[in-house]
Structures are given as C-alpha cells and as structure tokens.
Design an enzyme around this catalytic site. Structure first.
Site, PDB file in Angstrom:
ATOM      1  N   TYR A 141       1.491  -1.116  -0.132  1.00 47.83           N
ATOM      2  CA  TYR A 141      -0.072  -0.071   0.105  1.00 47.83           C
ATOM      3  C   TYR A 141       0.791   1.443  -0.278  1.00 47.83           C
ATOM      4  O   TYR A 141       0.645   2.087  -0.397  1.00 47.83           O
ATOM      5  CB  TYR A 141      -0.388   0.023   1.020  1.00 47.83           C
ATOM      6  N   LYS A 192       3.125 -15.116   1.820  1.00 49.12           N
ATOM      7  CA  LYS A 192       3.253 -15.428   0.336  1.00 49.12           C
ATOM      8  C   LYS A 192       4.495 -15.965   0.260  1.00 49.12           C
ATOM      9  O   LYS A 192       5.058 -15.600  -0.415  1.00 49.12           O
ATOM     10  CB  LYS A 192       2.684 -15.173  -0.480  1.00 49.12           C
ATOM     11  N   ASP A 224      -2.991 -18.042   0.173  1.00 50.27           N
ATOM     12  CA  ASP A 224      -4.162 -18.997  -0.783  1.00 50.27           C
ATOM     13  C   ASP A 224      -5.036 -19.784   0.045  1.00 50.27           C
ATOM     14  O   ASP A 224      -6.057 -20.266   0.396  1.00 50.27           O
ATOM     15  CB  ASP A 224      -3.418 -19.311  -1.834  1.00 50.27           C
ATOM     16  N   ASP A 248      -6.385  -6.830   4.230  1.00 46.14           N
ATOM     17  CA  ASP A 248      -7.989  -6.480   3.569  1.00 46.14           C
ATOM     18  C   ASP A 248      -8.203  -7.035   2.702  1.00 46.14           C
ATOM     19  O   ASP A 248      -9.591  -6.547   3.188  1.00 46.14           O
ATOM     20  CB  ASP A 248      -6.982  -5.207   3.013  1.00 46.14           C
ATOM     21  N   ASP A 252     -12.461  -8.743   4.440  1.00 44.14           N
ATOM     22  CA  ASP A 252     -13.237  -9.001   4.260  1.00 44.14           C
ATOM     23  C   ASP A 252     -13.954 -10.253   3.698  1.00 44.14           C
ATOM     24  O   ASP A 252     -15.269 -10.676   4.246  1.00 44.14           O
ATOM     25  CB  ASP A 252     -13.772  -8.519   2.790  1.00 44.14           C
TER      26      ASP A 252
HETATM   27  C1  IPM Z   1     -10.284  -1.156   4.165  1.00 43.15           C
HETATM   28  C2  IPM Z   1     -10.208  -0.273   3.507  1.00 43.15           C
HETATM   29  C3  IPM Z   1      -9.585   1.063   3.201  1.00 43.15           C
HETATM   30  C4  IPM Z   1      -8.677  -0.352   2.897  1.00 43.15           C
HETATM   31  C5  IPM Z   1      -9.714   1.832   1.296  1.00 43.15           C
HETATM   32  C6  IPM Z   1     -10.841   2.064   2.038  1.00 43.15           C
HETATM   33  C7  IPM Z   1      -8.378   1.911   1.457  1.00 43.15           C
HETATM   34  O1  IPM Z   1     -11.295  -1.581   2.120  1.00 43.15           O
HETATM   35  O2  IPM Z   1      -9.936  -0.194   5.584  1.00 43.15           O
HETATM   36  O3  IPM Z   1     -10.290  -2.577   4.575  1.00 43.15           O
HETATM   37  O4  IPM Z   1      -7.793  -1.052   1.618  1.00 43.15           O
HETATM   38  O5  IPM Z   1      -7.716  -0.489   3.210  1.00 43.15           O
HETATM   39 MG    MG Z   2     -11.277  -3.192   2.863  1.00 44.30          MG
END
Ligand code: IPM
Ligand code: MG
Length: 358
Positions: A141, A192, A224, A248, A252
């Site tokens: 990032y 990885k 993975d 990240d 999710d």
């Molecule tokens: C998160 C979001 C952020 C990230 C974005 C909005 C930059 O997806 O906090 O997980 O990728 O860190």
């Molecule tokens: Mg995110």
C-alpha cells in the site's frame, strides 16, 4: 481533563452510521460519567469537495491532538475517476500513516443470534471468534516506487512495491502475540513466503518474535490456503497476523462468515494505544440516504475505542451487551434480516442500542 474524540463522518453512509454511534457516546456521557469532548472534521470525498484535499491540514491537526478518532467511511463513485493521490481513500491511508497506526485489529465474531444470517452452515460458524491483526502502514500500500509509466514501445506499465522492514514486522508480530495471550494463545501468520521474498522475511521474523512468547502456539499459512481454510474450517483460527494487503482481503472474507460486513468494527492503533476506530465496511453508495444501513459496526467501534484508547472497560462491555440485547430482541437491519425477525431502520437500530445502554 476530558478525552478528546475526533469524529470523521466521511462519505456515503458514513455520516448516517456515525450519527447513531454519537447518540450512544452522548448517552454514556449523560448517564455513565464518560468524560469526553467531541470534535468533527472532514476527510475523504467531502473534504475534496469542500477543501480540495482528502486529508486537509486542519483535519490532520485535529487528529494529532485527539485521544481517539471515530471514522465513518470514505469514497464513492463521484470521486472514482480522480488521480490516485486525490482519491478519498488517500485521506484514510494518509491518516493511518501520519499517525503511525500500524496495528489494525479486525475481530470476526459470530453473534449466536445471527447464525442464520451467515452464508455458511451454522455448524461451521457457530461460536466463531477470530481476530485478524493486519499490518496497516507498510507493505504494498505504501511501498515505493509506484506508479504507471510508459514503456519504450508506448505500452503503459503499472507497478507497486511490496516492502517490509524487520522492525515493521517485529512490532506487528509483538502486537499479535500480546493479544493472543489474552485469548486462546494461538497465532497463525499468513504470508506468501513460497513466492515473495518480503514475506519470506516476514515468516522468519514472526518466528523469531514467537520465541519471546513461549505460551503462544505459532503456525504459518500461505495466503491462498488461508482463504480456503477460512471458509472450510474457520474455527481453527484464533489470531491471524498478516500483511496490509492480505489483511484487507482476508478481513472482508472473515467478515462475511459473521453474517454481514455491517456488523464488524475495527481498531487501528499506534505503539501507545492511541487509535482510530471504524467499521470495516465501506461507504456503501447504494445504501446512502435511505436510512437502511447497519450502524452496529460503528457502534461496536465505539466499544473498541472505550476499551483500547479510553480505558473504559466497563462501558465497552456495556455497549457490547446493549448490541447483544437488541439482536436478542429480534431487531435486524436489512443486511442481517432473516425471516421472522423485525426489520428496522438505521435510526431505529441506533435508538434501540441507546435505550439498551440505559
Ligand atoms: C479497508 C478499506 C481501505 C483499505 C480502503 C478504503 C483504502 O478497504 O479499510 O479495509 O483498503 O485499507
Ligand atoms: Mg478493505
């Protein structure tokens, strides 16, 4: 001296869900002796619109002065065509980086009341309690060089750099091990290392730090496989420590195990416990202005703020208990609604939690 809390509503559903969390804070202030002052600032798309910068200097100054920050969400289609440095997301990333918020804690907990809302079978997810510790201020990032360049043949090439220093790996590893000591004492480090040198170093350094925590069991997993295992047998995990990008993505995924991404809070903290608290979901443009978004992730972020930055453990538990209560009563926003439950709006959910906080 009251603690200073900075509110950054941001974009999309951000202001709506943050307003509900603020109701909860004000209730704690009124009836439970919480000693905080609230300030507000601009970040993300709204800051671009009003100040021409996704993280205006005023906001950064307020953030530096605050004891804790509560953020809604940033971004939306309106700003998607802007150049990378001017995107709303950049405001959030710069805030994390400028404040040194290197440790991002993302719990994925399945509330018993929400077992039916998870897309996985109840027996796979019942009792789920995972904590993802995501490195937040390094990795691909932030790595340099980065950009899009034009090659000699006229073709364009996009590039980013995945870098990790030993010191960056050490501090996030220590955070993960320390937290694991308060939980089931298991850490799974996700990398990885079979392909990427930077994460081969990651694996080696995490292994070295583990020696300072003999009571914690450390395992390593490729990313993975970790994605597969999270769906196949998620309860094998206690604490997962991983890089910025992998964290990240996996957070999710883990969020969905718990029924809805609308339920999960996060804490981003520096080495002294100062933190920024935000729901892990985004600005959800399609839900904006409809009074349907789930404010619980933001309200649960208040609980994390009370615990990690304001040392108000009892109040933190009180807020979490209040969330349990409203779920037990059958109240559900759209995202977690299942047959037989009562569908409520953003405001109704917020009001119900305020009432349950008492
Ligand atoms: C998160 C979001 C952020 C990230 C974005 C909005 C930059 O997806 O906090 O997980 O990728 O860190
Ligand atoms: Mg995110």
């Amino acid at each position: 001296m009251p603690s200073r809390v900075l509110l950054l509503p941001g974009d999309g559903i951000g202001p709506e869900i943050l307003a509900e969390a603020v109701k909860v804070i004000k209730m704690l202030r009124r009836s439970h002796g919480l000693n905080v002052t609230l300030e507000e600032g601009l970040v993300g798309g709204i800051a671009i619109d009003e100040m021409g910068d996704p993280l205006p200097g005023e906001t950064l100054a307020l953030a530096r002065g605050a004891d804790a920050i509560l953020l809604g969400a940033v971004g939306g289609p309106k700003w998607d065509s802007l150049d990378m440095p001017m995107r709303p997301e950049k405001g959030l990333l710069r805030l994390r980086s400028e404040l040194g918020l290197f440790a991002n804690l993302r719990p994925a907990v399945l509330y018993p009341e929400l077992e039916a809302a998870s897309p996985l079978k109840p027996e796979v997810v019942a009792g789920l309690d995972i904590l993802i510790v995501r490195e937040l201020t390094g990795g691909i990032y932030f790595g340099e060089p980065r950009g899009i360049k034009i090659l000699e043949n006229g073709e364009r090439e996009g590039f980013n750099t995945l870098v990790y220093r030993e010191s960056e790996i050490e501090r996030i590893a220590r955070t993960a091990f320390r937290i694991a000591m308060t939980r089931k004492r298991q850490v799974c480090s996700v990398d990885k290392a079979n392909v990427l040198e930077s994460t081969a170093l990651w694996r080696e350094v995490v292994g070295r730090i583990a020696q300072d925590f003999p009571d914690v069991q450390l395992t390593h997993m490729y990313v993975d496989n970790a994605a597969m295992q999270l769906v196949r047998r998620p309860k094998q995990f206690d604490v997962i420590v991983t890089t910025n990008l992998f964290g990240d993505i996996l957070s999710d995924l883990a969020a969905m195990l718990s029924g809805s991404i609308g339920m999960l809070p996060s804490a981003s903290i520096d080495h002294q416990g100062k933190g920024m608290y935000e729901p892990i979901h985004g600005s959800a443009p399609e839900l904006t202005g409809r009074n349907v978004a789930n404010p619980l992730a933001t309200i649960l972020s208040v609980a994390l703020m009370l615990r990690y930055s304001l040392s108000e453990l009892q109040l933190a538990r009180r807020v979490e208990e209040a969330v349990h209560n409203v779920l037990r009563k059958g109240m559900r926003t759209l995202d977690i609604h299942t047959p037989g439950m009562r569908k409520v709006s953003t405001h109704e959910m917020g009001d119900a939690v305020v009432a349950a906080v008492g």
